[in-house]
Design an enzyme around this catalytic site. Structure first.
Site, mmCIF file in Angstrom:
data_model
loop_
_atom_site.group_PDB
_atom_site.id
_atom_site.type_symbol
_atom_site.label_atom_id
_atom_site.label_comp_id
_atom_site.label_asym_id
_atom_site.label_seq_id
_atom_site.Cartn_x
_atom_site.Cartn_y
_atom_site.Cartn_z
ATOM 1 N N THR A 180 0.725 -1.252 0.212
ATOM 2 C CA THR A 180 0.065 -0.037 -0.057
ATOM 3 C C THR A 180 1.005 1.299 0.052
ATOM 4 O OG1 THR A 180 -1.807 -1.071 1.213
ATOM 5 C CG2 THR A 180 -1.952 1.223 1.163
ATOM 6 N N ARG A 181 1.979 1.507 0.850
ATOM 7 C CA ARG A 181 2.567 2.370 0.970
ATOM 8 C C ARG A 181 3.511 2.732 -0.368
ATOM 9 N NH1 ARG A 181 6.353 1.825 6.283
ATOM 10 N NH2 ARG A 181 5.755 -0.616 5.904
ATOM 11 N N MET A 182 3.673 1.944 -1.388
ATOM 12 C CA MET A 182 4.083 2.295 -2.599
ATOM 13 C C MET A 182 3.205 3.223 -3.416
ATOM 14 S SD MET A 182 7.243 0.904 -3.504
ATOM 15 C CE MET A 182 8.418 -0.200 -3.003
#
Length: 333
Positions: free
Chosen positions: A14-16
């Site tokens: 998700t943090r990408m």
């Protein structure tokens, strides 16, 4: 010795900030997962088991794997321990098992061979030391023996001062893994099963834990966001340049050169800043490659000068030639 390699590649990332599964984020124009697969494939008598979840069809279609690679679905994202559990029934009797991560692409084959050898009859754990270990699980020892791993959020003030940390990469026998993984409980607020719990379980079951350290902390860098991916990118190219320097190649700056493929560089050649070597390229001995030049799928023979900002693609440059500046050679010249 048979080696079963479990590669955990089910995370969403998700943090990408991308719709692409994290393990397909590119490093040197190649998916992170492909780097891991290519390295693990160098282990003799190895069989790969890739655990996929989010975007599993996209992941499978985006990488090249050895014949016989086993694709395993983790339909519910219940943690790393749960992911490994999905692979247990596929492990071969008598095999040593190596557990890898699809977003940790720089581990050296020499390090893996060392880890596999200590994990044959024990539990091998890849650890490393950081001056500022914030965010990493700390290795707790009793005497000189590993007893457990404590995560950052659960560590006491004293435990947070420990500089030896966990990479998450493990090797052990299939027998030991099948004994320990089912004992992992989802006792955390996230209700996930953490692979790190096998360390304490091994201690409780009187299984010896042997640690191995990588030659460089760059080997165990992972990527959870774009910033960490950028650090990986720089570390990757610098590592390759440093290896070439050992064989007599010269660089203006090992932090400002890129290798996007498979390169062969001859002794006493010099690469200036911002040079990119792509695809399968070979540069001979005593060559000069000027700043900003791109060499793509080409052969450059000995004693060639490539002046700055030149592009050479799918071409052969004979010995003693002088190219550029601002030349475009090829394709197929």
């Amino acid at each position: 010795m048979k080696i079963d390699v479990i590669i955990l590649a089910a995370g969403k990332g998700t943090r990408m900030g991308s719709n692409t599964p994290k393990v397909l984020s590119e490093l040197a124009s190649k998916p992170l997962l492909q780097h891991v697969i290519d390295t693990c494939s160098q282990l003799s008598k190895s069989k790969l088991h890739v655990v996929v979840g989010v975007g599993k069809n996209q992941v499978k279609q985006s990488v090249l794997t050895p014949k016989g690679t086993n694709w395993i679905s983790q339909n519910s994202q219940l943690g790393t321990g749960h992911a490994v559990k999905q692979a247990l029934k596929f492990l071969r009797p008598g095999a040593t098992t190596l557990i890898m991560y699809g977003d940790v692409p720089l581990v050296n084959i020499k390090t893996l061979k060392k880890l596999v050898s200590v994990g044959k009859n024990n539990l091998g754990l890849l650890t490393f030391n950081l001056d500022k270990p914030k965010g990493y699980g700390r290795i707790l020892r009793r005497g000189n023996k590993v007893a457990a791993i404590v995560e950052e959020k659960d560590a006491s003030i004293t435990e947070k001062e420990i500089t030896e940390v966990n990479s998450g990469i493990i090797s052990t026998s299939a027998k030991i893994l099948k004994e320990l993984i089912p004992q992992i409980k989802n006792k955390y607020s996230s209700k996930e099963y953490y692979l790190t719990d096998v360390i304490q379980l091994a201690t409780e079951n009187k299984i010896s834990i042997k640690t191995v350290n990588p030659d460089s902390t760059n080997e165990v860098l992972g990527a959870n966001d774009k910033q960490e991916l950028q650090k990986l990118e720089r570390a990757y190219h610098s590592n390759i340049a440093e290896e070439f320097m050992k064989s007599g190649v010269n660089f203006a700056d090992t932090h400002r050169v890129e290798f996007r493929g498979k390169a062969i560089l001859g002794k006493n050649s010099f690469l200036d800043i911002n040079v990119i070597v792509e695809g399968e390229s070979k540069i001979g001995k005593n060559c000069f490659i000027g700043a900003g030049s791109i060499i793509k799928d080409s052969v450059i023979q000995d004693d060639v000068t490539v002046e700055p900002n030149s592009l050479i693609e799918n071409s052969l440059i004979g010995s003693l030639c002088k190219i550029g500046p601002f030349a475009h050679i090829g394709p197929e010249a």
